[in-house]
Write an enzyme that holds these catalytic residues in place. Structure first.
Site, PDB file in Angstrom:
ATOM      1  N   GLU A  16       0.818  -1.219   0.000  1.00  0.00           N
ATOM      2  CA  GLU A  16       0.000   0.000   0.000  1.00  0.00           C
ATOM      3  C   GLU A  16       0.856   1.276   0.000  1.00  0.00           C
ATOM      4  O   GLU A  16       0.410   2.322   0.457  1.00  0.00           O
ATOM      5  CB  GLU A  16      -0.949  -0.013   1.200  1.00  0.00           C
ATOM      6  CG  GLU A  16      -2.045  -1.050   1.054  1.00  0.00           C
ATOM      7  CD  GLU A  16      -3.175  -0.853   2.048  1.00  0.00           C
ATOM      8  OE1 GLU A  16      -4.223  -0.307   1.651  1.00  0.00           O
ATOM      9  OE2 GLU A  16      -3.019  -1.229   3.206  1.00  0.00           O
ATOM     10  N   SER A 166      -3.818  -4.449   4.306  1.00  0.00           N
ATOM     11  CA  SER A 166      -4.685  -4.200   3.160  1.00  0.00           C
ATOM     12  C   SER A 166      -5.503  -5.443   2.849  1.00  0.00           C
ATOM     13  O   SER A 166      -5.580  -6.373   3.629  1.00  0.00           O
ATOM     14  CB  SER A 166      -3.838  -3.831   1.948  1.00  0.00           C
ATOM     15  OG  SER A 166      -3.209  -4.990   1.449  1.00  0.00           O
ATOM     16  N   TYR A 236      -9.806   0.045  -4.565  1.00  0.00           N
ATOM     17  CA  TYR A 236      -9.037   1.083  -5.248  1.00  0.00           C
ATOM     18  C   TYR A 236      -9.338   1.247  -6.739  1.00  0.00           C
ATOM     19  O   TYR A 236      -8.624   1.939  -7.442  1.00  0.00           O
ATOM     20  CB  TYR A 236      -7.534   0.830  -5.046  1.00  0.00           C
ATOM     21  CG  TYR A 236      -7.152   0.855  -3.586  1.00  0.00           C
ATOM     22  CD1 TYR A 236      -7.355   2.009  -2.821  1.00  0.00           C
ATOM     23  CD2 TYR A 236      -6.640  -0.269  -2.950  1.00  0.00           C
ATOM     24  CE1 TYR A 236      -7.033   2.032  -1.474  1.00  0.00           C
ATOM     25  CE2 TYR A 236      -6.317  -0.246  -1.604  1.00  0.00           C
ATOM     26  CZ  TYR A 236      -6.510   0.911  -0.878  1.00  0.00           C
ATOM     27  OH  TYR A 236      -6.196   0.938   0.457  1.00  0.00           O
ATOM     28  N   ARG A 275     -10.370   3.190  12.363  1.00  0.00           N
ATOM     29  CA  ARG A 275     -11.577   2.861  11.600  1.00  0.00           C
ATOM     30  C   ARG A 275     -11.936   1.408  11.857  1.00  0.00           C
ATOM     31  O   ARG A 275     -11.065   0.527  11.792  1.00  0.00           O
ATOM     32  CB  ARG A 275     -11.306   3.082  10.112  1.00  0.00           C
ATOM     33  CG  ARG A 275     -12.524   3.443   9.297  1.00  0.00           C
ATOM     34  CD  ARG A 275     -12.195   3.496   7.821  1.00  0.00           C
ATOM     35  NE  ARG A 275     -11.932   2.156   7.325  1.00  0.00           N
ATOM     36  CZ  ARG A 275     -10.954   1.843   6.486  1.00  0.00           C
ATOM     37  NH1 ARG A 275     -10.124   2.763   6.049  1.00  0.00           N
ATOM     38  NH2 ARG A 275     -10.792   0.602   6.072  1.00  0.00           N
ATOM     39  N   ASP A 277     -14.234  -1.803  10.650  1.00  0.00           N
ATOM     40  CA  ASP A 277     -15.056  -2.382   9.594  1.00  0.00           C
ATOM     41  C   ASP A 277     -15.962  -3.433  10.221  1.00  0.00           C
ATOM     42  O   ASP A 277     -15.507  -4.238  11.056  1.00  0.00           O
ATOM     43  CB  ASP A 277     -14.176  -3.038   8.522  1.00  0.00           C
ATOM     44  CG  ASP A 277     -13.254  -2.031   7.837  1.00  0.00           C
ATOM     45  OD1 ASP A 277     -13.558  -0.822   7.886  1.00  0.00           O
ATOM     46  OD2 ASP A 277     -12.229  -2.450   7.266  1.00  0.00           O
ATOM     47  N   GLU A 291     -12.628  -5.970  11.411  1.00  0.00           N
ATOM     48  CA  GLU A 291     -11.266  -5.605  11.801  1.00  0.00           C
ATOM     49  C   GLU A 291     -11.204  -4.125  12.157  1.00  0.00           C
ATOM     50  O   GLU A 291     -12.142  -3.371  11.909  1.00  0.00           O
ATOM     51  CB  GLU A 291     -10.265  -5.919  10.691  1.00  0.00           C
ATOM     52  CG  GLU A 291     -10.461  -5.126   9.425  1.00  0.00           C
ATOM     53  CD  GLU A 291      -9.430  -5.471   8.344  1.00  0.00           C
ATOM     54  OE1 GLU A 291      -8.543  -6.290   8.597  1.00  0.00           O
ATOM     55  OE2 GLU A 291      -9.527  -4.897   7.250  1.00  0.00           O
ATOM     56  N   ASN A 293      -8.588  -0.674  11.823  1.00  0.00           N
ATOM     57  CA  ASN A 293      -7.466  -0.121  11.070  1.00  0.00           C
ATOM     58  C   ASN A 293      -6.966   1.103  11.837  1.00  0.00           C
ATOM     59  O   ASN A 293      -7.722   2.057  12.037  1.00  0.00           O
ATOM     60  CB  ASN A 293      -7.989   0.271   9.679  1.00  0.00           C
ATOM     61  CG  ASN A 293      -6.893   0.682   8.732  1.00  0.00           C
ATOM     62  OD1 ASN A 293      -5.928   1.323   9.130  1.00  0.00           O
ATOM     63  ND2 ASN A 293      -7.042   0.345   7.470  1.00  0.00           N
ATOM     64  N   GLY A 297      -6.686   5.101   5.583  1.00  0.00           N
ATOM     65  CA  GLY A 297      -6.353   5.928   4.424  1.00  0.00           C
ATOM     66  C   GLY A 297      -6.873   7.346   4.554  1.00  0.00           C
ATOM     67  O   GLY A 297      -7.943   7.577   5.103  1.00  0.00           O
TER      68      GLY A 297
END
Length: 327
Positions: A16, A166, A236, A275, A277, A291, A293, A297
């Site tokens: 990433e 990622s 992406y 963050r 998810d 998970e 993070n 991003g």
């Protein structure tokens, strides 16, 4: 007042790298130039560099400084936006702790633990209202019997690298026939992998941050993808995924989600912005943790900036408050 020298750490050693560069560009563009003098430092395996007008400058790791045109610049703060190793797994945090430089993310312990999906699931287990998918953790050096895995877990299964920041190396498998290939693919990314039952439902991502001493839950984003799951391509590639911020959720559900993710933030001893998810299970709408993070991003269209704007706050104020709150 003298501006604060901020080292914006980007790059890293993971797949990433480019995502991190885009995050750094957006952060640099949104930090108040009157308050912060931003130096983007690229972290590579062989060197940490700053691209000055006069040429490439190496970072002196003894005191975390650079010398530009004969002038030594020491940093007051590090803003880490390295996705994956060494920015998301605690390595940079440990270095900065050793030399006494404040930074924007979770500490080294939390960063290291949360990079490991299996460990994280164990720690958040027991939070009221939080569920996790049934799973098995495999180590590359052990023998793996696909028949045993198939009899222990219900298909379809997700196979993913345990420490991947990622979505690289992930697969969704519908029967025992595709299991070995998916295991090999995940082991190509990581010596530890996680195999878990697929949770069918709506997929969301939500930011949590401590601002001015208060934990703030941002508006959730719903991830709608034409792909079978939210993999690297879905993440992406333009047009593959539709992200709805704020997500269409009843107020009572939003409050319930906010309480659960606040408990996750507290239990894992998080700092700065993270963050989470999660999936709301089809039918029952139960919360399933996927998970967390810890260096999400930050490109202009990334989820956290979307959520900050949806909250009615400027991204510039948001980043500034994170720096002030962790200095």
């Amino acid at each position: 007042m003298e501006p604060i020298n901020v080292a914006l750490l980007a790059g890293g050693f993971s797949g990433e790298y480019e995502v991190s560069i885009n995050s750094a560009k957006n952060i640099a563009a949104n930090l108040d130039a009157g308050k912060y003098k931003v130096y983007t430092i690229l972290i590579n395996r062989d060197a940490w560099i700053y691209e000055a007008i006069s040429g490439t400058v190496n970072v002196d790791k003894n005191d975390f400084s650079i010398t530009v045109n004969g002038k030594k610049i020491k940093f007051d703060f590090a803003f880490i936006t390295v996705h994956g190793t060494p920015g998301e797994d605690g390595k940079l945090q440990s270095y900065l702790d050793l030399i006494g430089i404040p930074y924007n993310t979770c500490d080294a312990t939390t960063s290291a633990i949360t990079m490991n999906k299996a460990y994280t699931k164990t720690l958040v287990h027991g939070i009221h209202g939080l569920n996790t998918a049934k799973s098995i953790q495999l180590h590359q050096k052990d023998r793996h019997d696909t028949a045993t895995i198939a009899s222990t877990l219900k298909f379809p299964l997700f196979i993913k690298p345990n420490n991947g920041g990622s979505s690289v190396g992930m697969s969704k498998v519908y029967n025992v026939g595709g299991l070995q290939e998916a295991i090999d693919k995940a082991f190509h990314e990581d010596p530890q992998i996680l195999i878990e039952e697929f949770i069918k439902g709506r997929e969301f991502s939500i930011g949590i941050v401590r601002l001015n001493g208060h934990i703030k839950v941002l508006p959730a984003t719903e991830i709608l993808t034409t792909k079978d799951f939210f993999d690297y391509e879905a993440k992406y590639t333009t047009g593959v995924t539709n992200e709805v911020t704020p997500a269409d959720l009843p107020e009572t559900k939003s409050q319930e989600i906010a309480e659960i993710v606040t408990q996750v933030y507290l239990r894992l001893n998080c700092r700065g912005m993270v963050r989470v998810d999660f999936i709301l299970l089809e039918g029952t709408q139960e919360f399933y943790f996927i998970e967390i993070n810890t260096t999400p991003g930050q490109s202009a269209n990334s989820l956290i900036p979307q959520q900050v704007r949806a909250m009615g706050m400027s991204v510039s104020d948001f980043y500034g408050q994170i720096i002030e709150g962790t200095r």
